[in-house]
Design a protein around this motif. Structure first.
Motif, PDB file in Angstrom:
ATOM      1  N   GLU A   1      41.313  38.024  38.579  1.00 43.14           N
ATOM      2  CA  GLU A   1      41.499  38.272  39.999  1.00 43.14           C
ATOM      3  C   GLU A   1      42.078  39.659  40.251  1.00 43.14           C
ATOM      4  O   GLU A   1      42.629  40.300  39.349  1.00 43.14           O
ATOM      5  CB  GLU A   1      42.424  37.209  40.596  1.00 43.14           C
ATOM      6  CG  GLU A   1      41.891  35.780  40.455  1.00 43.14           C
ATOM      7  CD  GLU A   1      42.782  34.760  41.143  1.00 43.14           C
ATOM      8  OE1 GLU A   1      43.784  35.171  41.773  1.00 43.14           O
ATOM      9  OE2 GLU A   1      42.467  33.555  41.059  1.00 43.14           O
ATOM     10  N   ILE A   2      41.938  40.096  41.482  1.00 40.80           N
ATOM     11  CA  ILE A   2      42.601  41.333  41.894  1.00 40.80           C
ATOM     12  C   ILE A   2      44.104  41.068  41.847  1.00 40.80           C
ATOM     13  O   ILE A   2      44.569  40.031  42.361  1.00 40.80           O
ATOM     14  CB  ILE A   2      42.172  41.735  43.321  1.00 40.80           C
ATOM     15  CG1 ILE A   2      40.663  41.959  43.375  1.00 40.80           C
ATOM     16  CG2 ILE A   2      42.909  42.989  43.764  1.00 40.80           C
ATOM     17  CD1 ILE A   2      40.135  42.220  44.778  1.00 40.80           C
ATOM     18  N   PRO A   3      44.893  41.960  41.220  1.00 38.33           N
ATOM     19  CA  PRO A   3      46.345  41.712  41.128  1.00 38.33           C
ATOM     20  C   PRO A   3      46.958  41.383  42.485  1.00 38.33           C
ATOM     21  O   PRO A   3      46.690  42.062  43.485  1.00 38.33           O
ATOM     22  CB  PRO A   3      46.886  43.038  40.575  1.00 38.33           C
ATOM     23  CG  PRO A   3      45.746  43.608  39.789  1.00 38.33           C
ATOM     24  CD  PRO A   3      44.505  43.203  40.535  1.00 38.33           C
TER      25      PRO A   3
ATOM     26  N   GLN B   1      32.994  41.217  37.276  1.00 34.15           N
ATOM     27  CA  GLN B   1      32.929  39.753  37.361  1.00 34.15           C
ATOM     28  C   GLN B   1      34.243  39.199  37.916  1.00 34.15           C
ATOM     29  O   GLN B   1      34.706  38.129  37.525  1.00 34.15           O
ATOM     30  CB  GLN B   1      32.631  39.169  35.979  1.00 34.15           C
ATOM     31  CG  GLN B   1      31.306  39.642  35.399  1.00 34.15           C
ATOM     32  CD  GLN B   1      31.095  39.222  33.951  1.00 34.15           C
ATOM     33  OE1 GLN B   1      31.880  38.442  33.395  1.00 34.15           O
ATOM     34  NE2 GLN B   1      30.047  39.728  33.337  1.00 34.15           N
ATOM     35  N   ILE B   2      34.821  39.923  38.843  1.00 33.89           N
ATOM     36  CA  ILE B   2      36.116  39.550  39.424  1.00 33.89           C
ATOM     37  C   ILE B   2      35.933  38.369  40.366  1.00 33.89           C
ATOM     38  O   ILE B   2      34.987  38.325  41.151  1.00 33.89           O
ATOM     39  CB  ILE B   2      36.733  40.754  40.147  1.00 33.89           C
ATOM     40  CG1 ILE B   2      36.987  41.880  39.136  1.00 33.89           C
ATOM     41  CG2 ILE B   2      38.021  40.375  40.855  1.00 33.89           C
ATOM     42  CD1 ILE B   2      37.415  43.189  39.762  1.00 33.89           C
ATOM     43  N   SER B   3      36.839  37.427  40.300  1.00 32.72           N
ATOM     44  CA  SER B   3      36.756  36.217  41.131  1.00 32.72           C
ATOM     45  C   SER B   3      38.032  36.088  41.969  1.00 32.72           C
ATOM     46  O   SER B   3      38.820  37.026  42.087  1.00 32.72           O
ATOM     47  CB  SER B   3      36.549  34.984  40.251  1.00 32.72           C
ATOM     48  OG  SER B   3      37.585  34.880  39.285  1.00 32.72           O
ATOM     49  N   GLY B   4      38.214  34.903  42.536  1.00 32.01           N
ATOM     50  CA  GLY B   4      39.379  34.680  43.364  1.00 32.01           C
ATOM     51  C   GLY B   4      39.190  35.194  44.770  1.00 32.01           C
ATOM     52  O   GLY B   4      38.069  35.508  45.192  1.00 32.01           O
ATOM     53  N   VAL B   5      40.262  35.296  45.524  1.00 27.60           N
ATOM     54  CA  VAL B   5      40.212  35.727  46.924  1.00 27.60           C
ATOM     55  C   VAL B   5      40.749  37.145  47.044  1.00 27.60           C
ATOM     56  O   VAL B   5      41.344  37.694  46.111  1.00 27.60           O
ATOM     57  CB  VAL B   5      41.023  34.772  47.824  1.00 27.60           C
ATOM     58  CG1 VAL B   5      40.469  33.358  47.729  1.00 27.60           C
ATOM     59  CG2 VAL B   5      42.509  34.797  47.442  1.00 27.60           C
ATOM     60  N   ILE B   6      40.543  37.725  48.216  1.00 24.15           N
ATOM     61  CA  ILE B   6      41.149  39.021  48.506  1.00 24.15           C
ATOM     62  C   ILE B   6      42.644  38.794  48.715  1.00 24.15           C
ATOM     63  O   ILE B   6      43.034  38.043  49.617  1.00 24.15           O
ATOM     64  CB  ILE B   6      40.527  39.653  49.761  1.00 24.15           C
ATOM     65  CG1 ILE B   6      39.039  39.919  49.533  1.00 24.15           C
ATOM     66  CG2 ILE B   6      41.244  40.947  50.127  1.00 24.15           C
ATOM     67  CD1 ILE B   6      38.304  40.443  50.769  1.00 24.15           C
TER      68      ILE B   6
ATOM     69  N   HIS C   1      38.900  54.312  50.805  1.00 20.05           N
ATOM     70  CA  HIS C   1      37.635  53.829  50.222  1.00 20.05           C
ATOM     71  C   HIS C   1      37.904  52.523  49.482  1.00 20.05           C
ATOM     72  O   HIS C   1      38.684  52.499  48.523  1.00 20.05           O
ATOM     73  CB  HIS C   1      37.066  54.886  49.265  1.00 20.05           C
ATOM     74  CG  HIS C   1      35.795  54.468  48.586  1.00 20.05           C
ATOM     75  ND1 HIS C   1      34.551  54.912  48.983  1.00 20.05           N
ATOM     76  CD2 HIS C   1      35.563  53.648  47.532  1.00 20.05           C
ATOM     77  CE1 HIS C   1      33.627  54.398  48.205  1.00 20.05           C
ATOM     78  NE2 HIS C   1      34.223  53.615  47.310  1.00 20.05           N
ATOM     79  N   LEU C   2      37.259  51.450  49.931  1.00 21.67           N
ATOM     80  CA  LEU C   2      37.394  50.143  49.292  1.00 21.67           C
ATOM     81  C   LEU C   2      36.009  49.649  48.895  1.00 21.67           C
ATOM     82  O   LEU C   2      35.136  49.478  49.744  1.00 21.67           O
ATOM     83  CB  LEU C   2      38.052  49.140  50.240  1.00 21.67           C
ATOM     84  CG  LEU C   2      38.089  47.675  49.769  1.00 21.67           C
ATOM     85  CD1 LEU C   2      38.935  47.537  48.510  1.00 21.67           C
ATOM     86  CD2 LEU C   2      38.602  46.753  50.865  1.00 21.67           C
ATOM     87  N   ASP C   3      35.794  49.425  47.605  1.00 18.55           N
ATOM     88  CA  ASP C   3      34.514  48.910  47.122  1.00 18.55           C
ATOM     89  C   ASP C   3      34.786  47.798  46.114  1.00 18.55           C
ATOM     90  O   ASP C   3      35.212  48.052  44.987  1.00 18.55           O
ATOM     91  CB  ASP C   3      33.693  50.022  46.465  1.00 18.55           C
ATOM     92  CG  ASP C   3      32.251  49.590  46.168  1.00 18.55           C
ATOM     93  OD1 ASP C   3      31.957  48.386  46.316  1.00 18.55           O
ATOM     94  OD2 ASP C   3      31.437  50.458  45.793  1.00 18.55           O
ATOM     95  N   ILE C   4      34.553  46.565  46.545  1.00 18.96           N
ATOM     96  CA  ILE C   4      34.695  45.405  45.652  1.00 18.96           C
ATOM     97  C   ILE C   4      33.367  44.644  45.602  1.00 18.96           C
ATOM     98  O   ILE C   4      33.345  43.440  45.331  1.00 18.96           O
ATOM     99  CB  ILE C   4      35.845  44.482  46.104  1.00 18.96           C
ATOM    100  CG1 ILE C   4      35.644  44.020  47.546  1.00 18.96           C
ATOM    101  CG2 ILE C   4      37.188  45.187  45.961  1.00 18.96           C
ATOM    102  CD1 ILE C   4      36.674  43.003  48.017  1.00 18.96           C
ATOM    103  N   SER C   5      32.278  45.326  45.870  1.00 20.60           N
ATOM    104  CA  SER C   5      30.963  44.680  45.947  1.00 20.60           C
ATOM    105  C   SER C   5      30.474  44.201  44.584  1.00 20.60           C
ATOM    106  O   SER C   5      30.925  44.667  43.532  1.00 20.60           O
ATOM    107  CB  SER C   5      29.939  45.656  46.555  1.00 20.60           C
ATOM    108  OG  SER C   5      29.823  46.821  45.769  1.00 20.60           O
TER     109      SER C   5
END
Length: 598
Positions: free
Chosen positions: A150-152, A170-175, A187-191
């Protein structure tokens, strides 16, 4: 001599001090050196040898991808890209590949401002949670790897972060909720990950954000209203998620929004007029949703769309007339909807492909000669077609001639009742029903059929057909075309009404007839206003090329383009996929169907 000696000694001492100071500044700290070696030990790069440069005690000099602050000699930047124009890549003749994981030892580089480990394809594992303690970090770019987890959760602690790029992993979880505290983020890119859940309700707190790329995830819920306050947002991509609800009308009023991609979601409702009337939007993609209603008639002289895609929705009604007043429409796709009416002529429609309007309920191309043909068809001519062919022609053209009520009624009756040909079967023509031979054949009469020849009524039809062909040959002789071309012209210029009413036109297969219509229509669009004889001749030559099984697809396309103008790939694929088991120089069953389209 003696008086100058103290001065000389003083100068030498100062010089040695400067050299010592300079040497101390250039050498990296022992702690940074150890942290980098631990970071290196968890990664493997077998092809380029970039880690072979990480030798010696001075990590600030000659270590590939490492930069230090010149005043403190602390490591400031780690810039390792797997795709680069650096000479080390050009020499190897390949892009990079690296495996392993990101060691938590990276967190010991407490003066780090840039961490780029991008496009190595094989770096896996999770993002170390301790990375959120790097208070000086401005750029975190881990795109193009196999990073999971997940994103920290404490990502919001990085108050100086301006770029966060975690795409193509292959990141999972929620924002994480703390992400919206990144006040400096631009700039935010988590696509292209596996991130789920709703967009945070306070997503609009990212006031400095100019690009928000969140496509190809599993995000749900609606677009938060707080986004309307992101006055610097120029690019919003939420495509290929599970976003639901309507398209907010305020999106069309955002001051600098230029690109909006919401395709492939579960969006419903209608298209806001403010969206199409926006003078700032240049790319708008709402395709593959469940949007209903009509296309708002809100285009203006300042509308400038490089791409406008509304395909694969449930849109109804006509194409708005105001679309013709737009300053520019580069790419337009309205296919796979339920639109009706005429496709306007002129700009921007004169440069658009037919596929932009395909698979609608009743759009027609607006060409007068085709509309007149459809209206002129008699009920008898319509009923001579099979339901399949009738359905296809009806689908493409009934929207152009809604005033012809009796004819439209006949089409509907034929297509939706599933009736077959209304022409009565010949007594010697098979009906398709199983029949028993019991008590129908006398053994003594075997061979009589061959001896007596064809039935009289069939011979009469053959004679009638020959007489008609001779009459047409005499009418066409004044044009004096070549012998081969004359036959083609005779076959493709016979009247559909006469043929249907007099019983001469008896199609062998409906597929061949439909193919004849489709091919001639295709070639006519390519050649413009050429004479019928040229169009038919081109059709026969193209059929010859398509039937040549020794030609590869690329060579076949070249041969076809010698006869026609350059053809877009999708149109060429459509052409070669049409049935070609006939030729215009011999297929009399294609005669009547081809007439009206020429």
């Amino acid at each position: 001599m003696d008086s100058s000696t103290p001065v000389t000694v003083t100068l030498i001492a100062l010089l040695l001090a400067v050299v010592a100071t300079t040497s101390t500044v250039q050498a990296c700290s022992a702690s940074d050196h150890a942290a980098l070696l631990a970071f290196k030990s968890s990664l493997t790069e077998p092809y380029l040898g970039i880690f072979h440069t990480w030798t010696g005690t001075d990590c600030c000099s000659g270590w590939y991808g490492i930069s230090c602050d010149p005043t403190t000699s602390r490591v400031a930047d780690i810039n390792l890209r797997g795709e680069s124009e650096d000479p080390i890549f050009e020499k190897a003749g390949r892009s990079g590949y690296m495996t392993g994981s990101i060691s938590p030892s990276i967190c010991q580089l407490d003066r780090l401002t840039t961490l780029i480990i991008a496009d190595w394809k094989g770096v896996s594992g999770s993002i170390p949670e301790c990375i959120t303690a790097l208070s000086s970090l401005r750029i975190l770019d881990l795109i193009g790897n196999k990073i999971s987890g997940e994103i920290p959760s404490a990502i919001g602690n990085l108050q100086r972060l301006t770029v966060l790029n975690l795409a193509d992993n292959q990141i999972s979880g929620v924002i994480p909720p703390s992400l919206t505290k990144l006040a400096s983020l631009k700039h935010l890119d988590i696509s292209n990950n596996q991130i789920s859940g709703n967009l945070p309700a306070d997503f609009g707190n990212l006031k400095m954000l100019s690009r928000a790329l969140l496509g190809k995830n599993q995000l749900t819920g609606s677009i938060p209203e707080s986004v309307s306050g992101m006055y610097r947002l120029a690019d919003l991509d939420l495509s290929m998620n599970r976003i639901s609800g309507p398209v907010p009308a305020w999106l069309g009023s955002m001051p600098v929004l230029a690109t909006l991609n919401l395709d492939s979601n579960m969006i419903s409702g209608e298209i806001p007029g403010t969206l199409l009337g926006s003078t700032g939007l240049g790319i708008l993609n709402l395709s593959r949703n469940a949007i209903e209603g009509t296309i708002p008639d809100s285009f203006g002289s300042k509308s400038y769309f490089m791409a406008l895609d509304l395909s694969y929705n449930n849109l109804k009604g006509p194409i708005p007339k105001s679309l013709s007043s737009a300053a520019y429409i580069g790419h337009l796709d309205l296919s796979h909807n339920h639109l009706c009416g005429s496709i306007p002529l002129g700009s921007p429609f004169d440069h658009l492909e037919a596929s932009s309007f395909s698979f609608n309920d009743c759009l027609c191309d607006g060409f007068p000669e085709q509309q007149e043909f459809f209206v002129s068809l008699s009920i008898a001519a319509v009923q001579s077609l099979s339901p399949q062919v009738a359905s296809e022609l009806y689908r493409h053209h009934h929207g152009c001639c809604r005033d012809a009520r009796s004819l439209t009624s006949a089409w509907l009756s034929l297509v939706f009742s599933g009736t077959t040909y209304s022409r009565p079967h010949d007594t010697h023509e098979p009906t398709g029903e199983p029949e028993s031979l019991y008590d129908k054949n006398d053994p003594k009469s075997f061979g009589n059929r061959a001896a007596h020849g064809h039935p009289p009524e069939l011979n009469e039809k053959h004679q009638k057909s020959k007489r008609k062909k001779k009459e047409q040959d005499s009418l066409l002789s004044s044009d004096a075309p070549p012998a081969r071309q004359s036959k083609r012209r005779r076959l493709c210029e016979e009247s559909v009404l006469v043929a249907a009413e007099e019983g001469v036109y008896q199609p062998k297969t409906t597929e061949s007839k439909a193919a004849c219509v489709a091919i001639l229509d295709f070639i006519k669009r390519q050649l413009g206003g050429k004479p019928s004889s040229i169009i038919v001749a081109a059709a026969d030559e193209i059929l010859t090329v398509i039937k040549n099984e020794s030609l590869k697809t690329h060579d076949m396309e070249k041969e076809v383009e010698k006869l026609l103008n350059p053809i877009p790939g999708p149109d060429f694929d459509q052409l070669v996929s049409m049935p070609s088991d006939f030729s215009f120089s011999s297929a009399t069953h294609a005669t009547a169907a081809s007439t009206a389209w020429l």
